[in-house]
Design a protein around this motif. Sequence first.
Motif, PDB file in Angstrom:
ATOM      1  N   PRO A  74     -12.499  44.120 -14.091  1.00 40.22           N
ATOM      2  CA  PRO A  74     -13.695  43.703 -13.693  1.00 40.22           C
ATOM      3  C   PRO A  74     -14.648  44.955 -13.354  1.00 40.22           C
ATOM      4  O   PRO A  74     -14.325  45.522 -12.363  1.00 40.22           O
ATOM      5  N   SER A  75     -15.603  45.410 -14.301  1.00 43.11           N
ATOM      6  CA  SER A  75     -16.124  46.593 -14.129  1.00 43.11           C
ATOM      7  C   SER A  75     -17.724  46.308 -13.833  1.00 43.11           C
ATOM      8  O   SER A  75     -18.584  47.353 -13.430  1.00 43.11           O
TER       9      SER A  75
ATOM     10  N   ASP B  74     -18.899  52.952  -7.355  1.00 39.59           N
ATOM     11  CA  ASP B  74     -19.613  51.786  -7.474  1.00 39.59           C
ATOM     12  C   ASP B  74     -21.213  52.298  -7.736  1.00 39.59           C
ATOM     13  O   ASP B  74     -21.757  52.897  -6.912  1.00 39.59           O
ATOM     14  N   VAL B  75     -21.896  51.639  -8.620  1.00 43.93           N
ATOM     15  CA  VAL B  75     -23.403  51.938  -9.108  1.00 43.93           C
ATOM     16  C   VAL B  75     -24.067  50.719  -9.221  1.00 43.93           C
ATOM     17  O   VAL B  75     -23.592  49.746  -9.819  1.00 43.93           O
TER      18      VAL B  75
ATOM     19  N   VAL C 114     -23.081  65.891 -12.530  1.00 43.51           N
ATOM     20  CA  VAL C 114     -22.837  66.256 -14.012  1.00 43.51           C
ATOM     21  C   VAL C 114     -21.600  65.421 -14.372  1.00 43.51           C
ATOM     22  O   VAL C 114     -21.392  65.072 -15.598  1.00 43.51           O
ATOM     23  N   LYS C 115     -20.831  64.852 -13.701  1.00 46.68           N
ATOM     24  CA  LYS C 115     -19.822  64.029 -14.014  1.00 46.68           C
ATOM     25  C   LYS C 115     -20.333  62.710 -14.464  1.00 46.68           C
ATOM     26  O   LYS C 115     -19.363  62.075 -15.332  1.00 46.68           O
ATOM     27  N   TRP C 116     -21.293  62.198 -14.054  1.00 47.06           N
ATOM     28  CA  TRP C 116     -21.836  61.035 -14.467  1.00 47.06           C
ATOM     29  C   TRP C 116     -21.878  61.097 -16.174  1.00 47.06           C
ATOM     30  O   TRP C 116     -21.839  60.190 -16.893  1.00 47.06           O
TER      31      TRP C 116
ATOM     32  N   ARG D 282     -21.916  48.145 -11.587  1.00 48.68           N
ATOM     33  CA  ARG D 282     -20.884  48.804 -12.351  1.00 48.68           C
ATOM     34  C   ARG D 282     -19.936  49.731 -11.773  1.00 48.68           C
ATOM     35  O   ARG D 282     -20.551  50.308 -10.537  1.00 48.68           O
ATOM     36  N   VAL D 283     -18.813  50.084 -12.112  1.00 46.83           N
ATOM     37  CA  VAL D 283     -18.064  51.002 -11.831  1.00 46.83           C
ATOM     38  C   VAL D 283     -17.977  51.934 -12.608  1.00 46.83           C
ATOM     39  O   VAL D 283     -17.782  51.887 -13.749  1.00 46.83           O
TER      40      VAL D 283
END
Length: 248
Positions: free
Chosen positions: A47-48, A74-75, A117-119, A66-67
């Motif tokens: 479940p994302s 969590d976003v 930057v990891k996004w 979203r994850v």
Amino acid sequence: DAEAGKLNFASFDGTTWSLIAVDTPTPIVNNYITENTYNIDSNQIVPSEALYNDTSSTLAGDVLKRVDINTGEDVNYREVTTWHDGSPMEDTKADGVIYIKKNNKYYKRQFEGVVNVKWFGAKGDGVTDDYSSIINAVDFLKRKNGGNLFFPEGKYKVGQTLNLTNIKGIKISGVNRQYIYDVGLKSTATCILDFDSVVGDGLVIDGFSGFEITDLAISRNNDSGFSALYLKTGFNYTVNNLVIDSGI
């Protein structure tokens, strides 16, 4: 015989069939409406994301939850019709990270302050070449006319010269560095840009105004004949808590 108004199941114990009738579930109103989507592993359904109503009476279609598969955080994405500069949204402006498109609607990632930057897919594992991810993050800030590009703790291998040009008001920052140096010992740092494999300069800053870099380490082989950090043209540079060393 099936029972009306029930969920009916047939059970077989090896000899006899029997009926199991259960009450239908009560509809959930103003709560999470989840949808299962595939994560990185196509065989694992997780479940994302979810559309939801909150206490401020936000319509279910306005917010997408979203994850982030890159960071695990969590976003929230909020539905938008315009880009950051006020122009109408279109497919070419949906970068898949800050702006996404789903079911013919556009959504913008909700965040304050720094852009991680990891996004954009950077790993910081010292093995993966994070060049493309860093460039994509910088390109977003260029379109946004500045901002803070943040590097979480890690070693970010960069496979070619990172040439950053013509961005106003950008800041590149890492975590608070930890630096240890003694005769015969390597330095250690918590956040490193690794240019050791690059044939050429490492980080090149060209045509900036108001550029700042802080709390980072740059690793660069000192026998390469090239610069680790090359401040080429521009003005109003700030360099703070920056470590430059060979083979960190």
